[in-house]
Design an enzyme around this catalytic site. Structure first.
Site, mmCIF file in Angstrom:
data_model
loop_
_atom_site.group_PDB
_atom_site.id
_atom_site.type_symbol
_atom_site.label_atom_id
_atom_site.label_comp_id
_atom_site.label_asym_id
_atom_site.label_seq_id
_atom_site.Cartn_x
_atom_site.Cartn_y
_atom_site.Cartn_z
ATOM 1 N N TYR A 142 0.790 -1.099 0.078
ATOM 2 C CA TYR A 142 -0.118 0.044 0.092
ATOM 3 C C TYR A 142 0.917 1.361 0.065
ATOM 4 C CZ TYR A 142 -4.035 -2.847 1.199
ATOM 5 O OH TYR A 142 -4.947 -4.086 1.184
ATOM 6 N N LYS A 188 4.267 -15.262 1.044
ATOM 7 C CA LYS A 188 3.989 -15.888 -0.157
ATOM 8 C C LYS A 188 5.640 -16.034 -0.476
ATOM 9 C CE LYS A 188 1.433 -17.277 -3.494
ATOM 10 N NZ LYS A 188 0.589 -18.476 -3.392
ATOM 11 N N ASP A 220 -2.235 -18.171 0.753
ATOM 12 C CA ASP A 220 -3.406 -18.870 0.279
ATOM 13 C C ASP A 220 -3.955 -19.810 0.979
ATOM 14 O OD1 ASP A 220 -1.180 -19.800 -0.682
ATOM 15 O OD2 ASP A 220 -1.423 -20.407 -2.504
ATOM 16 N N ASP A 244 -4.752 -7.283 5.771
ATOM 17 C CA ASP A 244 -5.813 -6.639 5.554
ATOM 18 C C ASP A 244 -7.015 -7.837 5.439
ATOM 19 O OD1 ASP A 244 -7.781 -4.673 5.015
ATOM 20 O OD2 ASP A 244 -6.969 -3.811 3.010
ATOM 21 N N ASP A 248 -10.140 -8.979 8.162
ATOM 22 C CA ASP A 248 -11.559 -9.039 7.791
ATOM 23 C C ASP A 248 -12.016 -10.461 7.911
ATOM 24 O OD1 ASP A 248 -11.623 -6.503 7.591
ATOM 25 O OD2 ASP A 248 -12.542 -6.484 5.681
#
Ligand code: NAD
Length: 355
Positions: A142, A188, A220, A244, A248
């Site tokens: 970000y 990852k 994943d 993020d 959630d």
């Protein structure tokens, strides 16, 4: 008598209603534990814009920086949606986090036994879940450079430096030491160089915490495991974009957005806030669930003030209140013995704290 200065930012919509209940509970626990809170209110969001023309007045940052912690309600609402971007309430909040340098976002997901039926997953899967996602908040994809776009191309860069990874990893291990002492670092590393560095640094940092069990998981797989068997997790340590998404996802394990607290922590001062927004649709009706904010106040005691016993007391009172069947409107259909208002819920929890 110990004395703590708390900046209160109530904000918009249901923000003031839920903060008032958290203050009630904090005062109750202070009387019980033998310390004292001094509160100073500061403006942010739509209300700050209405009064001062700025969603984040300078004075708010000054008040925050001379406090021991910030307890934050929520900001925003349709009334301010048409303002230009930097005058909108949300811009004030982002600037505030940046000014305070809060690099770690902690989002616990606790499933209360009494509310296992409120989750969209099977009770057998969610019963007993108690995990916290530790997300890096001011680096990664970000914020990385270069970024940009043309008509037919857009690009962002995921960058982490050794020092950025180190400080968030330390935070995760410190938190694990206060919990079940298990850290799962999510990355990852099978594809991304930035994740390979992430993994390398996390392993280095882990040597300073020999009591903590460390594992690694690709993002994943982590997304899948959170739904398959969330009970395997204690502390999930991860970067900005992965955190993020995973935080959630994990927040939905518990059943209502009105239950979930969060903390944003940096080198200066932490911000403790519910994960929900200002809920304009129910503001002013006295039906908002204050538990997320009360649990945020508990996190503030635990992480900012080192008052773990007082935090435990609040957490136990929330559990007892739910166990006895008290529910706000959002959870009224889940084994409610009595449906109560925002203020009644706060008073019941405050009362149990003092017992
Ligand atoms: P929201 O979280 O405010 O509300 C979503 C839904 O959940 C609504 O139906 C609401 O009634 C319900 N809800 C939320 N908190 C609740 C509680 N404590 N008890 C019972 N029900 C609750 O999200 P939204 O509607 O997308 O956003 C409303 C405003 O809040 C927007 O202006 C948005 O930008 C802002 N917002 C602020 C923050 C923040 O201050 N950190 C976070 C998210 C959204």
């Amino acid at each position: 008598m110990k004395h703590y200065k708390i900046a209160l930012i109530k904000g918009d919509g249901i923000g003031p209603e839920v903060i008032d209940e958290a203050v009630k509970v904090l005062d109750s626990v202070a009387a019980f534990a033998g310390f004292h809170f001094e509160y100073e209110e500061a403006l942010m969001g739509g209300i700050a814009y209405d009064i001062t023309g700025d969603p984040l007045p300078k004075e708010t940052i000054e008040i925050a920086l001379k406090s021991d912690a910030v307890l934050f309600g929520a900001i925003g609402g349709e009334k301010w949606d048409k303002l230009e971007r930097e005058l909108r309430p949300e811009s004030g909040l982002l600037r505030f986090r940046k000014e305070l340098g809060v690099y770690a976002n902690l989002r616990p997901a606790t499933v209360y036994d009494e509310l296992v039926n409120a989750s969209s997953l099977k009770p057998s899967v969610v019963s007993g879940v108690d995990l916290v996602v530790v997300r890096e908040l001011i680096g990664g994809l970000y914020f990385g450079e270069p970024k940009g776009r043309t008509d037919d191309k857009g690009w962002n860069t995921m960058v982490y430096t050794r020092s950025e990874i180190k400080r968030i990893a330390h935070k995760a291990f410190e938190i694990a030491m206060t919990r079940k002492k298990i850290v799962c670092s999510v990355d990852k590393a099978n594809v991304l160089e930035v994740s390979q560095l992430w993994r390398e640094v996390v392993i280095e940092v882990s040597s300073e915490y020999p009591e903590v069990e460390l594992s690694h998981m690709y993002v994943d797989n982590a997304a899948m495991q959170l739904i398959r068997n969330p009970k395997q997790f204690d502390v999930m340590l991860t970067g900005n974009i992965f955190g993020d998404i995973l935080s959630d996802e994990s927040s939905m394990l518990s059943g209502s957005i009105g239950l979930l607290p969060s903390a944003s922590i940096g080198s200066k001062i932490g911000v403790y806030e519910p994960i929900h927004g200002s809920a304009p649709d129910i503001a002013g009706q006295g039906i908002a669930n204050p538990i997320a904010t009360i649990a945020s106040a508990s996190m503030m005691l635990r992480y900012a003030l080192g008052e773990a016993k007082a935090a435990d007391k609040i957490d136990a009172s929330i559990k007892r209140t739910l166990k006895e069947g008290y529910r706000t409107h959002d959870l009224a259909q889940f084994d409610a013995k009595e449906v109560c208002s925002t203020s009644e819920m706060g008073s019941i929890i405050a009362n149990y704290v003092s017992k």
